[in-house]
Design an enzyme around this catalytic site. Structure first.
Site, PDB file in Angstrom:
ATOM      1  N   HIS A 474       0.812  -1.116   0.102  1.00 18.78           N
ATOM      2  CA  HIS A 474       0.010  -0.024  -0.047  1.00 18.78           C
ATOM      3  C   HIS A 474       0.807   1.166   0.263  1.00 18.78           C
ATOM      4  CE1 HIS A 474      -3.437   2.578   1.282  1.00 18.78           C
ATOM      5  NE2 HIS A 474      -2.584   3.290   1.915  1.00 18.78           N
ATOM      6  N   GLU A 475       1.729   1.309   0.916  1.00 15.89           N
ATOM      7  CA  GLU A 475       2.638   2.483   0.975  1.00 15.89           C
ATOM      8  C   GLU A 475       3.631   2.578  -0.136  1.00 15.89           C
ATOM      9  OE1 GLU A 475       1.893   4.723   2.980  1.00 15.89           O
ATOM     10  OE2 GLU A 475       0.587   3.768   4.327  1.00 15.89           O
TER      11      GLU A 475
END
Length: 683
Positions: A474-475
């Site tokens: 995600h990051e």
């Protein structure tokens, strides 16, 4: 604190003669920030004065371009300072933060309320159809004009003065909220004896021993309130009493009586936000905040949340019944409580799907998962990542990478900061030390991903949970959004988009993390080196909808509390009662706790970015469910044509186009909202 360094020797305001003009971290001392901010603020004030004093009629170049280029030193100093306050905070840094935050707000408020400057922008906006602007310039002019209006430029007299007071006070309160939360998380240690470790996996025990050693605790093992260590304990520990104690401490962050109690701050923050919105002509703060988003108005956001809440409640009640049956069958003479959920959910997951998180973690080595994220970026976007130990870093744990394309051209610098430590705020995020731009000369970005994974003992690899693997991807999706940016204007680059669109590039990237094509290559066991068996991969896929009711209700409860607190005509005086009232209205199950309770809800009270907009993750999840389907429809999760559209219209495009139009350009149509219900298994 050491004596102040003479400004002439202050590296923060000098040109950086380092590889890729990176911050010279080893040369920077805490006492240099105050004089550096002084100099940078003076320079920015001079830049603004030069624009407003220009005797020539306003043009795009002498006004909008000039505004975009103004404040170079302030961006440079702030880029270092705000990253370090998040990753390596000290009391000296926090003292500077308390002083500089309201000062910066005064500075930027003075710019937004500068009548001569706004007159130049308004003149251009009024003549925008005659200026022969390209698409990016036209959008920038519109956003600049609306930004001035939304930050008080049209207010007069007492209203103008009051707006400035509110802006400064909000900054002070939000900074205090953040620092209180950090103090709660930093000061708390959950110390354990050997006899308290029943049920814990070896890597969790080793990480707890490492924490105890680093923090010099009286007992041989210790946990912090970092989500990674708390959730591991709650999922694995067979000691129900200890799970309850740790869970109570975890959900009480920010509301411990005394000087770090955030509840009084929240009441003030909500009242001031509401007053600001009314000064600017909006009925509520939610109306004000959602106007520039994809949703545009609160009703659209409420409709999306309502659409999901009922099926999520239905599913979570089914999940509760199944977990209670597990408790009863195990001889537990108690009713399932919030601190029991994760433990019995893992037991049931293992029973239904032969999936055990401790077993899975053996295949999810941090180093391999980083390599997997890089591999997907190479396959999709033709990027290469080379570890560079010769580049300056701000902490020994941080890794630096040069990012290039397939032709060897420099794209970005990427920093990975993966382990929890004292002084680092909790959670995971992407930020930058420098954004991308072309105006005034090409500058490529310097991007950082920050995580809080438990640091392993020196003789063991770092093993991640399934959730942590998703967090890493995600990051990294956010990081790609910053690294691939290809726009002219700095204020339009990278992740500078509405919050309900900015999560799309990060959330869609999550899909690649658990694809068989990726797992077969990178999920190898840390002891044997054997790849994850196909049967185990099949069980992961089969279990993809497991616990979705819990996860959705936990998130949506937080989103609805945020939304409803900001979408009311008055402001609550007592946040505990207000939060409880919202939860009662939406029929929040008594056996659950919202993912982020208000006193530690940093997303919405440590700043305004996600205030009234935590729902944005849900909106973006609608986009990511529909967006990844484009690859599935193409029959190849790395389909070059689909990846090119995703890069061109999303990752590289920044905010140069309305996000609804940007998504349609990628997908060929508006998003299919039913895709989200299918993704969660609710239909």
């Amino acid at each position: 604190m050491a004596a102040q360094t003479p400004l002439v020797q202050n590296p923060l305001v000098m040109e950086w003669d380092t590889p890729f003009a990176l911050p010279p971290f080893t040369q920077i001392a805490t006492d240099q920030f105050r004089p550096a901010f002084d100099e940078a603020l003076r320079e920015h004030e001079q830049d603004i004065a030069a624009i407003t004093a220009n005797p020539d009629a306003p043009t795009f170049a002498n006004t909008i371009d000039a505004l975009e280029l103004a404040g170079r030193k302030l961006n440079q100093v702030g880029g270092v300072f705000w990253n370090l306050t998040g990753t390596d905070s000290t009391e000296d840094l926090r003292a500077i933060e308390r002083d500089i935050s309201p000062r910066l707000t005064r500075h930027y408020t003075a710019i937004s309320l500068n009548p001569a400057l706004f007159a130049r922008v308004a003149d251009l906006y009024g003549r925008r159809e005659t200026l022969a602007l390209d698409e990016e310039q036209a959008r920038l002019l519109e956003l600049t004009y609306k930004s001035f209006v939304r930050t008080g430029a049209t207010l007069q007299g007492a209203d103008r003065a009051r707006y400035a007071e509110i802006a400064e006070r909000l900054t002070t309160l939000e900074t205090e909220f953040s620092q209180n939360l950090l103090a709660n998380e930093t000061d708390f240690l959950f110390e354990l004896e050997e006899s308290d470790l029943a049920g814990l996996a070896e890597d969790v025990k080793a990480a707890a021993a490492q924490t105890a050693k680093e923090r010099n605790t009286a007992k041989p093992y210790a946990l912090t309130l970092q989500r990674s260590s708390v959730e591991a304990f709650l999922s694995q520990s067979s000691r129900r009493d200890l799970r309850e104690d740790l869970f109570k401490a975890w959900i009480a962050r920010g509301e411990n009586p005394g000087k770090t109690d955030n509840r009084p701050l929240i009441a003030q923050i909500l009242a001031l936000r509401q007053e600001k919105a009314r000064l600017l002509g909006y009925k509520t703060y939610a109306d004000y905040k959602l106007e520039p988003t994809m949703a545009h108005e609160p009703g659209a956001a409420a409709a999306l949340m309502d659409q999901l809440w009922t099926p999520a409640l239905r599913r979570v009640e089914e999940e509760r019944a199944a977990l209670q049956q597990s408790v009863d069958e195990a001889g537990g003479n108690f009713t399932l409580a919030a601190h029991d959920w994760r433990y019995y959910a893992e037991k049931l997951r293992a029973s239904r799907y032969a999936l055990d998180q401790a077993e899975l973690a053996g295949y999810f080595q941090l180093e391999n998962m980083i390599a997997a994220a890089f591999y997907c970026a190479e396959k999709l976007f033709d990027l290469r990542f080379q570890r560079r130990d010769d580049l300056p870093v701000y902490h020994p744990d941080v890794r630096a990478y040069e990012v290039t394309d397939g032709q060897g051209r420099h794209v970005a610098i990427f920093y990975g900061d993966y382990f929890a430590r004292a002084g680092k705020r909790s959670g995971a995020w992407m930020s930058n030390f420098r954004g991308q731009k072309k105006l005034g000369g090409e500058e490529r970005p310097v991007i950082v991903n920050v995580m809080n994974f438990s640091k392993p003992a020196p003789d063991r690899p770092s093993l991640l949970t399934l959730t942590e693997v998703i967090t890493l991807f995600h990051e990294f999706g956010h990081a790609l959004h910053g690294m691939l940016s290809d726009v002219v204007y700095p204020s339009m680059s990278g992740t500078s988009t509405p919050t309900d669109f900015v999560e799309f590039p990060s959330q869609v990237y999550e899909h690649w993390a658990l694809r068989p094509e990726v797992l077969q290559k990178f999920a190898t066991h840390f002891e044997t080196g054997a790849p994850m068996p196909q049967a185990l991969i099949d069980r992961i896929v089969a279990a993809r909808h497991f616990n979705q009711g819990f996860q959705t209700v936990e998130f949506l409860a937080s989103a609805l509390v945020d939304f409803k607190l900001h979408w009311r005509a008055d402001s609550p005086e007592e946040i505990g009662a207000a939060e409880a009232g919202v939860l009662q209205d939406i029929a929040m199950p008594a056996f659950m706790v919202m993912r982020h309770r208000s006193p530690h809800f940093a997303h919405i009270f440590a700043g305004e970015s996600y205030a009234a907009g935590y729902y944005s993750y849900l909106w973006s999840e609608t986009l990511d469910a529909d967006g990844f389907a484009a690859f599935e429809e193409a029959g190849d999760i790395f389909d070059p044509a689909t990846a090119k559209r995703l890069r061109d219209h999303v990752y590289a495009a920044g905010n140069r186009r309305d996000p609804n139009a940007a998504y349609a350009a990628f997908r060929g149509r508006a998003p299919d909202t039913a895709a989200l219900l299918r993704k969660k298994g609710f239909v």
